[in-house]
Motif scaffolding. Sequence first.
Motif, mmCIF file in Angstrom:
data_model
loop_
_atom_site.group_PDB
_atom_site.id
_atom_site.type_symbol
_atom_site.label_atom_id
_atom_site.label_comp_id
_atom_site.label_asym_id
_atom_site.label_seq_id
_atom_site.Cartn_x
_atom_site.Cartn_y
_atom_site.Cartn_z
ATOM 1 N N ILE A 158 0.834 -1.202 0.000
ATOM 2 C CA ILE A 158 0.000 0.000 0.000
ATOM 3 C C ILE A 158 0.869 1.252 0.000
ATOM 4 O O ILE A 158 0.598 2.226 -0.729
ATOM 5 C CB ILE A 158 -0.958 -0.021 1.206
ATOM 6 C CG1 ILE A 158 -2.064 -1.055 0.958
ATOM 7 C CG2 ILE A 158 -1.573 1.359 1.445
ATOM 8 C CD1 ILE A 158 -3.011 -1.231 2.110
ATOM 9 N N GLN A 159 1.925 1.252 0.794
ATOM 10 C CA GLN A 159 2.815 2.413 0.829
ATOM 11 C C GLN A 159 3.495 2.660 -0.509
ATOM 12 O O GLN A 159 3.869 3.801 -0.814
ATOM 13 C CB GLN A 159 3.855 2.218 1.936
ATOM 14 C CG GLN A 159 3.282 2.339 3.340
ATOM 15 C CD GLN A 159 4.172 1.734 4.399
ATOM 16 O OE1 GLN A 159 5.175 1.081 4.100
ATOM 17 N NE2 GLN A 159 3.816 1.913 5.656
ATOM 18 N N ARG A 160 3.622 1.618 -1.333
ATOM 19 C CA ARG A 160 4.289 1.784 -2.624
ATOM 20 C C ARG A 160 3.340 2.129 -3.759
ATOM 21 O O ARG A 160 3.725 2.813 -4.698
ATOM 22 C CB ARG A 160 5.056 0.495 -2.966
ATOM 23 C CG ARG A 160 6.342 0.350 -2.156
ATOM 24 C CD ARG A 160 7.250 -0.729 -2.714
ATOM 25 N NE ARG A 160 8.557 -0.655 -2.076
ATOM 26 C CZ ARG A 160 9.201 -1.681 -1.534
ATOM 27 N NH1 ARG A 160 8.650 -2.881 -1.572
ATOM 28 N NH2 ARG A 160 10.376 -1.526 -0.982
ATOM 29 N N VAL A 161 2.102 1.659 -3.705
ATOM 30 C CA VAL A 161 1.214 1.870 -4.854
ATOM 31 C C VAL A 161 0.218 3.005 -4.647
ATOM 32 O O VAL A 161 -0.383 3.480 -5.617
ATOM 33 C CB VAL A 161 0.438 0.575 -5.208
ATOM 34 C CG1 VAL A 161 1.390 -0.571 -5.470
ATOM 35 C CG2 VAL A 161 -0.555 0.201 -4.114
ATOM 36 N N VAL A 162 0.045 3.465 -3.405
ATOM 37 C CA VAL A 162 -0.950 4.507 -3.133
ATOM 38 C C VAL A 162 -0.264 5.866 -3.092
ATOM 39 O O VAL A 162 0.785 6.019 -2.459
ATOM 40 C CB VAL A 162 -1.664 4.233 -1.786
ATOM 41 C CG1 VAL A 162 -2.602 5.381 -1.433
ATOM 42 C CG2 VAL A 162 -2.434 2.921 -1.864
#
Length: 426
Positions: free
Chosen positions: A346-350
């Motif tokens: 989530i931290q990488r794609v959002v």
Amino acid sequence: MSAPAAEDGTAERGTGVLGLLRHNAAFRALWSARVISFTGDSLSLVALMLHVAGSTGQALAVSLLLLVGDFAPALLGPITGAVSDRFDLKRVMIACELIQGVVLLLIALLLPPLPVLLALVAVRAVAGQVFQPASRAAVPALVPERALETANSTLGFGTNSAEALGPFVAAALLPFIGVRGVLLVDAASFLLSAVLLASVPSLPPAVSQEQGPPVSLLRQARLGLGYILSAPAVRVIGLGFCAVVAFNGVDDVALVVLAKETFRAGDSAVGLLLGSVGVGLVLGYALLARYGTRASMPVLLLAGFAVSSVGNLLTGLAWAVSAALAMQTVRGLGIAAMDVATNTLIQRVVPPGMLGRVFGNLYGAIGVAAALSYVGGGLLLDATSAPTTLIVAGAGGTLATLLVAFSLPGALRKSLAAPEAPRSEP
């Protein structure tokens, strides 16, 4: 949102556990603050349960305490996440810790009647629910991108170790300082956490609203829900996580019945079974903190879903307490894997401006899924048996894992190919 750690040369000296904690002062402050407040929180939970049980003599009162503290704040996930995206994350986290500390201080000094106590616990729980997405959204701004796996694993190791240690510390302190004293210790832990967080650099919201009129908090919450529905990877990860929890969340209740009725074992066996998951969790976070950067996060996510589900299925087939202990310990490894992989993905794609809302909605939904699991699983447990319930839970979680495995690769490709969300919101 800027990434202070990436610009600070000292933060680049190492991205391993020791490197992050030794050279990245901002991450060290966040890690220390969370470990201290989690320890205090686990202390106060034991003290409050004992106080409510002793003062009311009703199991229902204890259930209401847990419901107000866990389930009710989860329903506010869209709002609590929007708070994180709207304001400076540092200020949000400090405010949440101060609110919790003041509320615990009031409870400790007053030890109020049950209705007032439940209201104060609800206020504290809501503040904690706001803190959770804020702290998770802060991680990418404090550590280099390649160190996200290690940072999330290190946080998981620290907070879960604190939660496991807390009840033992409470047991040691209660005979000497009583319920009021333990609650005062928890209040002090939140205040100390706020002091530590003061050393974290400012983390202003990533989304600018300068191009139009200010957007209301409710509007931001709605936009966050809309983003989740439109982001394929986030949608698949969130639905998969919630499905696995909805099937497997009943295991805490089922393990008690399994030990007592199926294996005819005593209270010590119940404690060992419930504690074995925690042992696996701490071990899993420790391993991932050391080796997590070598793993593919999508693969780790699927492995975590699968292991946590198959662990319950095999526990239902276990022939003795020792076999069930082994399966639950392995299951703890899977829970650690799915938590680290979920946070990192989530931290990488959002986009940074949506992180708080995504985390707020995700963990709010997980809380609701756990509550549904307690209700549905409890009915199944009453109608059948503990082994049957665990087998059904594990099989359902495994099926959910297969569906995620089929959907996740394409969803990740779509999310990574999509342009970043605009820097301002309508």
